[in-house]
Each structure stands twice: as structure tokens, then as C-alpha cells.
Scaffold this motif. Structure first.
Motif, mmCIF file in Angstrom:
data_model
loop_
_atom_site.group_PDB
_atom_site.id
_atom_site.type_symbol
_atom_site.label_atom_id
_atom_site.label_comp_id
_atom_site.label_asym_id
_atom_site.label_seq_id
_atom_site.Cartn_x
_atom_site.Cartn_y
_atom_site.Cartn_z
ATOM 1 N N ARG A 59 -6.780 -10.131 35.814
ATOM 2 C CA ARG A 59 -7.158 -11.522 36.090
ATOM 3 C C ARG A 59 -6.116 -12.277 36.918
ATOM 4 N NH1 ARG A 59 -12.478 -11.906 34.888
ATOM 5 N NH2 ARG A 59 -12.872 -10.874 32.913
ATOM 6 N N MET A 60 -4.973 -11.665 37.142
ATOM 7 C CA MET A 60 -3.915 -12.329 37.907
ATOM 8 C C MET A 60 -4.309 -12.410 39.372
ATOM 9 S SD MET A 60 -0.365 -10.823 36.441
ATOM 10 C CE MET A 60 -0.008 -10.845 34.709
ATOM 11 N N GLN A 61 -4.271 -13.618 39.924
ATOM 12 C CA GLN A 61 -4.591 -13.814 41.327
ATOM 13 C C GLN A 61 -3.350 -14.067 42.169
ATOM 14 O OE1 GLN A 61 -7.401 -17.021 41.277
ATOM 15 N NE2 GLN A 61 -9.131 -15.620 40.986
ATOM 16 N N LEU A 62 -2.329 -14.660 41.552
ATOM 17 C CA LEU A 62 -1.115 -15.007 42.284
ATOM 18 C C LEU A 62 0.073 -14.883 41.344
ATOM 19 C CD1 LEU A 62 0.251 -16.384 44.811
ATOM 20 C CD2 LEU A 62 -0.108 -18.533 43.630
ATOM 21 N N LYS A 109 5.671 -17.525 38.086
ATOM 22 C CA LYS A 109 4.430 -18.216 37.724
ATOM 23 C C LYS A 109 3.239 -17.323 38.038
ATOM 24 C CE LYS A 109 1.758 -22.370 38.480
ATOM 25 N NZ LYS A 109 1.648 -23.641 39.164
ATOM 26 N N PHE A 110 2.305 -17.264 37.084
ATOM 27 C CA PHE A 110 1.080 -16.485 37.239
ATOM 28 C C PHE A 110 -0.084 -17.441 37.304
ATOM 29 C CE2 PHE A 110 3.956 -14.605 34.127
ATOM 30 C CZ PHE A 110 4.385 -13.518 34.837
ATOM 31 N N VAL A 111 -0.990 -17.214 38.247
ATOM 32 C CA VAL A 111 -2.183 -18.029 38.362
ATOM 33 C C VAL A 111 -3.390 -17.117 38.226
ATOM 34 C CG1 VAL A 111 -3.491 -19.586 39.857
ATOM 35 C CG2 VAL A 111 -1.006 -19.661 39.873
ATOM 36 N N THR A 112 -4.332 -17.547 37.398
ATOM 37 C CA THR A 112 -5.582 -16.818 37.222
ATOM 38 C C THR A 112 -6.731 -17.708 37.666
ATOM 39 O OG1 THR A 112 -5.929 -17.564 34.962
ATOM 40 C CG2 THR A 112 -4.626 -15.556 35.252
ATOM 41 N N ALA A 113 -7.953 -17.215 37.556
ATOM 42 C CA ALA A 113 -9.118 -17.990 37.966
ATOM 43 C C ALA A 113 -9.343 -19.201 37.060
ATOM 44 C CB ALA A 113 -10.362 -17.106 37.968
ATOM 45 N N ALA A 140 -8.606 -22.587 35.243
ATOM 46 C CA ALA A 140 -7.781 -23.720 35.672
ATOM 47 C C ALA A 140 -6.593 -23.970 34.759
ATOM 48 C CB ALA A 140 -8.650 -24.977 35.753
ATOM 49 N N SER A 141 -6.738 -23.715 33.478
ATOM 50 C CA SER A 141 -5.679 -24.059 32.532
ATOM 51 C C SER A 141 -4.800 -22.883 32.145
ATOM 52 C CB SER A 141 -6.298 -24.658 31.266
ATOM 53 O OG SER A 141 -7.071 -23.672 30.622
ATOM 54 N N SER A 142 -4.880 -21.793 32.865
ATOM 55 C CA SER A 142 -4.161 -20.605 32.416
ATOM 56 C C SER A 142 -2.913 -20.306 33.235
ATOM 57 C CB SER A 142 -5.087 -19.395 32.425
ATOM 58 O OG SER A 142 -5.453 -19.102 33.753
ATOM 59 N N GLY A 143 -2.374 -21.268 33.935
ATOM 60 C CA GLY A 143 -1.130 -21.033 34.659
ATOM 61 C C GLY A 143 -0.001 -20.802 33.678
ATOM 62 N N VAL A 144 0.646 -19.661 33.771
ATOM 63 C CA VAL A 144 1.738 -19.321 32.866
ATOM 64 C C VAL A 144 3.021 -19.276 33.679
ATOM 65 C CG1 VAL A 144 2.662 -17.558 31.329
ATOM 66 C CG2 VAL A 144 0.225 -18.015 31.351
ATOM 67 N N LEU A 145 4.074 -19.844 33.129
ATOM 68 C CA LEU A 145 5.371 -19.884 33.796
ATOM 69 C C LEU A 145 6.407 -19.248 32.886
ATOM 70 C CD1 LEU A 145 7.032 -21.166 36.220
ATOM 71 C CD2 LEU A 145 7.511 -23.002 34.620
ATOM 72 N N VAL A 167 2.166 -7.400 40.425
ATOM 73 C CA VAL A 167 1.226 -7.319 41.552
ATOM 74 C C VAL A 167 0.612 -5.928 41.606
ATOM 75 C CG1 VAL A 167 1.092 -7.315 44.076
ATOM 76 C CG2 VAL A 167 2.264 -9.174 42.895
ATOM 77 N N GLU A 168 1.434 -4.906 41.409
ATOM 78 C CA GLU A 168 0.939 -3.526 41.399
ATOM 79 C C GLU A 168 -0.070 -3.327 40.275
ATOM 80 O OE1 GLU A 168 2.989 0.501 39.876
ATOM 81 O OE2 GLU A 168 4.028 -0.447 41.561
ATOM 82 N N LEU A 169 0.253 -3.794 39.078
ATOM 83 C CA LEU A 169 -0.669 -3.664 37.947
ATOM 84 C C LEU A 169 -1.956 -4.450 38.181
ATOM 85 C CD1 LEU A 169 1.846 -3.900 34.980
ATOM 86 C CD2 LEU A 169 0.375 -1.954 35.513
ATOM 87 N N ALA A 170 -1.835 -5.657 38.735
ATOM 88 C CA ALA A 170 -3.012 -6.492 38.983
ATOM 89 C C ALA A 170 -3.940 -5.826 40.003
ATOM 90 C CB ALA A 170 -2.596 -7.875 39.469
#
Length: 175
Positions: free
Chosen positions: A116-119, A137-141, A143-148, A165-168
Motif C-alpha cells: 500500500r506504500m505509494q511514497l 515518511k510513508f504515504v499510502t492511498a 488520507a489519514s495513514s501518513g506515518v512518520l 521501496v523494493e518491498l513495496a
């Protein structure tokens, strides 16, 4: 004193406070991150005190010295708790997701599935950069799931970013 209803569980068998069942081997943020948090807290406290001094000297509010004292007291208490708060932060790479934890009284556990990781982004503030630290910081689809994950050593943040990134990419390819 124990009542007759309480179970006496040996120390070695009782679950540790900040751990989930079956989750071991937490990687912690750098202890140098405490300095980043303390500097931020002190600067914020000084800014609030400056505003209270303006209220006192310019506007003439009689209760402003009490406000200044309260701000100083809260800033000192926050600075005292910063080391414990930073020690409570940790992350773990599991088979299907990254698990992040933070908090002392109000604990938060966030699981981010690799697919689910996009960035995955690395940021460095001026004090953190001076100490050789970075935030991941990880961003997913959602809206509230940004993890730092704050306070990682620079090299660790870059290698963790590359690994995530490799795993994603491998997990998204399997969808």
C-alpha cells in the motif's frame, strides 16, 4: 498490596508494556533525536513567553506574569519527559508490513502494508541535519495513514527507504 483476586504472574512471563504479543525486536530511533525535540520545545516555549511578555508590557494585562510562569513550567515538564517519549518510539519490519509505535500514556501502533506504500520520503530539518538525523515518511492511498518515523540516522534512513521501496514494488507487482 495484592488482593486475593489478583494473579501473581512472574516478571519473565508478564507482557512488556509497549510490546504487542508476538512482536519482538523493535528498532528504536536515535537517542540524539532527544536533542531535536528539546530544542523544538524550548524554542516554542520561548515564542509563547515572548507573546506573553508583549501582552504584559504593551497591552498591560496584569495576569500575564502568571501566564509566563505557566508556560515556563509546562516547557520544563515537557523537556523532562522528552527522553522517555523518544525511547517509546520504535519500528519493526515484519513479513507483510512495517509496524511503528509511539506514545507513553496514549500508545499508537500503526501498521503500513508494503503493497500500500505509494511514497517513501526522507526529510531533514536544520537541527536534525546538524546531528546527522532524518525523518522517514510513508504515504499510502488513505488520507489519514501518513506515518512518520523521526530521528533515524541518515544512512539508516536511506537504506530503509531503499528497502521499503523494493518491498513495496514487489508487493504491488503481486496484486
Amino acid at each position: 498490596m495484592r488482593t486475593s483476586r489478583e494473579k501473581c504472574v512472574p516478571e519473565s512471563e508478564s507482557p512488556r508494556r509497549l510490546d504487542l504479543p508476538g512482536v519482538t525486536d523493535w528498532k528504536r530511533v536515535s537517542p540524539r533525536y532527544v536533542l531535536v525535540e528539546i530544542v523544538g520545545t524550548v524554542l516554542f516555549g520561548l515564542a509563547l513567553c515572548g507573546g506573553a511578555v508583549v501582552l504584559w508590557l504593551v497591552v498591560g494585562l496584569e495576569w500575564a506574569p502568571y501566564l509566563i510562569a505557566a508556560i515556563v513550567l509546562l516547557t520544563l515538564l515537557t523537556v523532562l519527559f522528552e527522553p522517555r517519549r523518544v525511547r517509546a518510539m520504535g519500528y519493526q519490519l515484519r513479513q507483510d508490513d512495517l509496524l511503528f509505535r509511539r506514545g507513553i500514556m496514549f500508545q499508537r501502533f500503526v501498521s503500513v502494508p508494503y503493497g500500500r506504500m505509494q511514497l517513501v520520503d526522507i526529510t531533514r530539518g536544520p537541527i536534525a541535519r546538524w546531528l546527522g538525523l532524518a525523518d522517514l515518511k510513508f504515504v499510502t492511498a488513505a488520507a489519514s495513514s501518513g506515518v512518520l518515523i523521526p530521528g533515524l540516522a541518515g544512512a539508516d534512513a536511506e537504506s530503509l527507504r531503499d528497502r521499503l521501496v523494493e518491498l513495496a514494488e514487489s508487493r504491488r507487482a503481486g496484486l
